[in-house]
Scaffold this motif. Structure first.
Motif, PDB file in Angstrom:
ATOM      1  N   GLY A  36      -1.541   3.970   8.693  1.00 34.24           N
ATOM      2  CA  GLY A  36      -0.910   3.193   8.176  1.00 34.24           C
ATOM      3  C   GLY A  36      -1.786   3.651   7.258  1.00 34.24           C
ATOM      4  N   ASP A  37      -2.547   4.683   6.344  1.00 29.69           N
ATOM      5  CA  ASP A  37      -2.995   4.916   5.083  1.00 29.69           C
ATOM      6  C   ASP A  37      -2.148   6.170   4.713  1.00 29.69           C
ATOM      7  OD1 ASP A  37      -5.438   4.253   5.622  1.00 29.69           O
ATOM      8  OD2 ASP A  37      -6.555   5.794   5.986  1.00 29.69           O
ATOM      9  N   ASP A  38      -1.779   5.758   3.425  1.00 32.57           N
ATOM     10  CA  ASP A  38      -1.063   6.281   2.405  1.00 32.57           C
ATOM     11  C   ASP A  38      -1.657   7.110   1.770  1.00 32.57           C
ATOM     12  OD1 ASP A  38      -1.269   4.017   0.041  1.00 32.57           O
ATOM     13  OD2 ASP A  38       0.475   3.323   0.976  1.00 32.57           O
ATOM     14  N   THR A  39      -0.597   7.945   0.423  1.00 30.24           N
ATOM     15  CA  THR A  39      -0.982   8.502  -0.923  1.00 30.24           C
ATOM     16  C   THR A  39      -2.333   7.494  -1.176  1.00 30.24           C
ATOM     17  OG1 THR A  39       1.005   8.339  -1.962  1.00 30.24           O
ATOM     18  CG2 THR A  39       0.473  10.376  -0.852  1.00 30.24           C
ATOM     19  N   ALA A  40      -2.248   6.042  -1.783  1.00 35.57           N
ATOM     20  CA  ALA A  40      -2.886   5.004  -2.309  1.00 35.57           C
ATOM     21  C   ALA A  40      -3.930   4.741  -2.152  1.00 35.57           C
ATOM     22  CB  ALA A  40      -1.708   3.905  -3.052  1.00 35.57           C
ATOM     23  N   ASN A  41      -4.109   5.068  -0.385  1.00 31.38           N
ATOM     24  CA  ASN A  41      -5.678   4.926  -0.423  1.00 31.38           C
ATOM     25  C   ASN A  41      -6.426   5.924  -0.265  1.00 31.38           C
ATOM     26  OD1 ASN A  41      -3.601   3.833   2.633  1.00 31.38           O
ATOM     27  ND2 ASN A  41      -5.214   2.432   2.246  1.00 31.38           N
ATOM     28  N   ALA A  42      -5.928   7.107  -0.291  1.00 31.83           N
ATOM     29  CA  ALA A  42      -6.632   8.872  -0.555  1.00 31.83           C
ATOM     30  C   ALA A  42      -6.724   8.969  -1.532  1.00 31.83           C
ATOM     31  CB  ALA A  42      -5.700   9.219  -0.253  1.00 31.83           C
TER      32      ALA A  42
END
Length: 145
Positions: A36-42
């Protein structure tokens, strides 16, 4: 995303007996993308770590960030940070992102650190890595985004 951050005097990562990454004074960052992680999380995790005040100032207090000190980062993928140990004796890792997503987000995280001006080297995603470090302090911090 999850990260285990270690303030280090130096750290090295080897694959098949060859050094693939290193840092001098700075951070060793073990990182895991979760389902569920995405580039915003990274990007958010990279920004948080870059500004985390865990380096000593002139008075000896932890009051300076990686950005303040000009230190480097060694980023190593570690899906085992997703371990679920709530049942039985064998950890489960189903909460970790699928490998294709995990690799993409691992690289995005490292690129985000570079984009902030931090000298960043990486291990090799999915490889059997040997990590050597000199923990400074020791200071070790767990983070979730």
């Amino acid at each position: 995303m999850k990260a285990l951050i270690q303030r280090v005097s130096e750290a090295f990562v080897h694959v098949d007996g060859k050094q693939v990454g290193q840092t001098g004074p700075g951070l060793l960052i073990l990182v895991c993308a979760m389902e569920g992680d995405d580039t915003a999380n990274a990007d958010a995790l990279a920004a948080k770590i870059a500004k985390l005040r865990i380096f000593k100032d002139e008075a000896g207090k932890m009051n300076r960030s990686l950005l303040d000190t000009g230190g480097g980062a060694l980023v190593v993928s570690q899906f085992t940070l997703a371990a679920d140990t709530s049942r039985g004796n064998r950890p489960g890792f189903s909460a970790a992102a699928k490998p294709v997503d995990g690799e993409r987000l691992y690289n995005q995280f490292a690129d985000a650190l570079r984009g902030l001006g931090i000298a960043t080297e990486q291990g090799r995603f999915g490889a059997d890595m040997k990590v050597t470090l000199v923990n400074d302090g020791p200071v070790t911090i767990w983070m979730d985004i």
